[in-house]
Design a protein around this motif. Structure first.
Motif, PDB file in Angstrom:
ATOM      1  N   GLU A 196       0.807  -1.165  -0.023  1.00 47.34           N
ATOM      2  CA  GLU A 196       0.125  -0.209  -0.006  1.00 47.34           C
ATOM      3  C   GLU A 196       1.006   1.433   0.012  1.00 47.34           C
ATOM      4  O   GLU A 196       1.957   1.363   0.494  1.00 47.34           O
ATOM      5  CB  GLU A 196      -0.955   0.112   1.263  1.00 47.34           C
ATOM      6  N   LEU A 197       0.331   2.517  -0.567  1.00 45.54           N
ATOM      7  CA  LEU A 197       0.907   3.510  -0.387  1.00 45.54           C
ATOM      8  C   LEU A 197       1.016   3.987   0.932  1.00 45.54           C
ATOM      9  O   LEU A 197       0.133   4.012   1.912  1.00 45.54           O
ATOM     10  CB  LEU A 197       0.245   4.718  -1.389  1.00 45.54           C
ATOM     11  N   GLN A 198       2.301   4.455   1.296  1.00 43.01           N
ATOM     12  CA  GLN A 198       2.261   4.915   2.880  1.00 43.01           C
ATOM     13  C   GLN A 198       2.770   6.527   2.744  1.00 43.01           C
ATOM     14  O   GLN A 198       3.298   6.776   1.700  1.00 43.01           O
ATOM     15  CB  GLN A 198       3.394   4.087   3.234  1.00 43.01           C
ATOM     16  N   LEU A 199       2.227   7.205   4.185  1.00 49.64           N
ATOM     17  CA  LEU A 199       2.732   8.593   4.014  1.00 49.64           C
ATOM     18  C   LEU A 199       3.488   8.731   5.202  1.00 49.64           C
ATOM     19  O   LEU A 199       3.353   7.868   6.267  1.00 49.64           O
ATOM     20  CB  LEU A 199       1.203   9.354   4.207  1.00 49.64           C
ATOM     21  N   SER A 200       4.222   9.668   5.366  1.00 47.88           N
ATOM     22  CA  SER A 200       5.195   9.977   6.327  1.00 47.88           C
ATOM     23  C   SER A 200       5.184  11.645   6.586  1.00 47.88           C
ATOM     24  O   SER A 200       5.123  12.389   5.754  1.00 47.88           O
ATOM     25  CB  SER A 200       6.576   9.720   5.997  1.00 47.88           C
ATOM     26  N   MET A 201       5.417  11.579   7.906  1.00 44.89           N
ATOM     27  CA  MET A 201       5.400  13.102   8.570  1.00 44.89           C
ATOM     28  C   MET A 201       6.659  13.749   8.004  1.00 44.89           C
ATOM     29  O   MET A 201       7.800  13.362   8.351  1.00 44.89           O
ATOM     30  CB  MET A 201       5.360  12.984   9.892  1.00 44.89           C
ATOM     31  N   PRO A 202       6.735  15.033   7.546  1.00 41.55           N
ATOM     32  CA  PRO A 202       7.823  15.712   7.194  1.00 41.55           C
ATOM     33  C   PRO A 202       8.782  15.736   8.393  1.00 41.55           C
ATOM     34  O   PRO A 202       8.202  16.342   9.426  1.00 41.55           O
ATOM     35  CB  PRO A 202       7.444  16.918   6.432  1.00 41.55           C
ATOM     36  N   GLY A 203       9.959  16.027   8.271  1.00 41.86           N
ATOM     37  CA  GLY A 203      10.863  16.527   9.285  1.00 41.86           C
ATOM     38  C   GLY A 203      11.230  15.135  10.193  1.00 41.86           C
ATOM     39  O   GLY A 203      10.604  14.195  10.085  1.00 41.86           O
ATOM     40  N   LEU A 233      -2.048  17.712   2.459  1.00 43.95           N
ATOM     41  CA  LEU A 233      -1.685  18.597   3.642  1.00 43.95           C
ATOM     42  C   LEU A 233      -0.232  18.384   4.141  1.00 43.95           C
ATOM     43  O   LEU A 233       0.291  19.274   4.610  1.00 43.95           O
ATOM     44  CB  LEU A 233      -2.952  18.279   4.782  1.00 43.95           C
ATOM     45  N   LEU A 234       0.225  17.059   4.108  1.00 47.16           N
ATOM     46  CA  LEU A 234       1.588  16.929   4.639  1.00 47.16           C
ATOM     47  C   LEU A 234       2.496  17.601   3.719  1.00 47.16           C
ATOM     48  O   LEU A 234       3.651  18.089   4.103  1.00 47.16           O
ATOM     49  CB  LEU A 234       1.890  15.272   4.544  1.00 47.16           C
ATOM     50  N   HIS A 235       2.278  17.504   2.404  1.00 39.59           N
ATOM     51  CA  HIS A 235       3.239  18.115   1.655  1.00 39.59           C
ATOM     52  C   HIS A 235       3.171  19.724   1.666  1.00 39.59           C
ATOM     53  O   HIS A 235       4.221  20.317   1.768  1.00 39.59           O
ATOM     54  CB  HIS A 235       2.549  18.177  -0.050  1.00 39.59           C
ATOM     55  N   ARG A 236       1.971  20.405   2.315  1.00 35.89           N
ATOM     56  CA  ARG A 236       1.992  21.893   2.663  1.00 35.89           C
ATOM     57  C   ARG A 236       2.836  21.996   3.787  1.00 35.89           C
ATOM     58  O   ARG A 236       3.478  23.046   3.909  1.00 35.89           O
ATOM     59  CB  ARG A 236       0.606  22.190   2.900  1.00 35.89           C
TER      60      ARG A 236
END
Length: 237
Positions: free
Chosen positions: A31-38, A230-233
């Protein structure tokens, strides 16, 4: 010699039967996963959703769907919706209307930011359609809650506020992403099938099609896309 030939024939027959009975189970994808920037882990909270669709959408269910998607983001801890509701009740508000109010809520919850979902379009019939937005109110660094802000006051009557209007401010210290997801569009369906990869049972009777048959699953896909934006922003601040 005839006996050896017979044994060889029987051996090949047995091997053929074994090969014919071999069953390869379909494998799950990734699955596609998202990560918090920083590098710093953040704590976010999810407020009850605001329904502007006119379809009497359950605000708590929508908020729970956002909560489920945020929980899958690497580097993030998420506070459940019921804790936010408890704080809202203690402040005698139905929802936040300003970054200042959101900062107070974040301080009481001990979180870095408050996410407020908004539903603008809700059509569960196949092909489903969903329109929504996510507002992110981040608590300012070094914020200290004023001693007088134990409860929110109505700015006109100076009485404790019990109801607020369903429209969030368009200016202020917060980030917002908006999207409309129509499953009749080819590009939306491509994104949906990619999202469904690794998230559905490959042996199930419906496979990825359950994401257009179940509105809750379709909303989960839409919120995943909004959270990605939103995470990209957040990463580009």
């Amino acid at each position: 010699m005839r006996r050896i030939r017979t044994l060889v024939v029987m051996l090949f027959a047995a091997m053929s039967l074994l090969c014919g009975c071999t069953h390869h189970e379909p494998q799950y994808g990734s699955e596609l996963q998202l990560s918090m920037p920083g590098l710093r882990r953040q704590v976010w909270a999810v407020a009850p959703a605001i329904d502007l669709s006119g379809e009497n959408v359950d605000p708590l269910l929508q908020a729970d769907l956002v909560f489920d998607q945020l929980q899958q983001v690497h580097g993030m801890t998420v506070i459940p919706v019921n804790r936010v509701i408890e704080v809202f009740m203690s402040l005698r508000i139905a929802q936040v209307q300003s970054p200042e109010q959101a900062a107070v809520v974040c301080e009481l919850l001990g979180c870095d930011a408050l996410v407020v979902p908004t539903v603008t379009l809700y059509d569960p019939y196949n092909p489903p359609k969903f329109g929504g937005a996510l507002q992110l109110f981040e608590k300012p660094i070094g914020y200290a809650r004023p001693a007088a802000s134990v409860e929110m006051q109505d700015p006109v009557t100076q009485e404790p506020a019990t109801q607020v209007a369903p429209v969030l401010p368009l200016t202020g210290n917060f980030k917002q992403v908006v999207g409309m997801f129509d499953a009749a569009n080819g590009s939306t369906r491509e994104d949906l099938w990619l999202y469904a990869e690794g998230r559905n049972d490959p042996q199930g009777p419906m496979g990825p099609k359950e994401y257009v048959e179940s509105m809750d699953r379709y909303c989960g896909f839409a919120y995943h896309q909004l959270i990605r934006d939103l995470l990209h922003r957040v990463g580009n601040r």
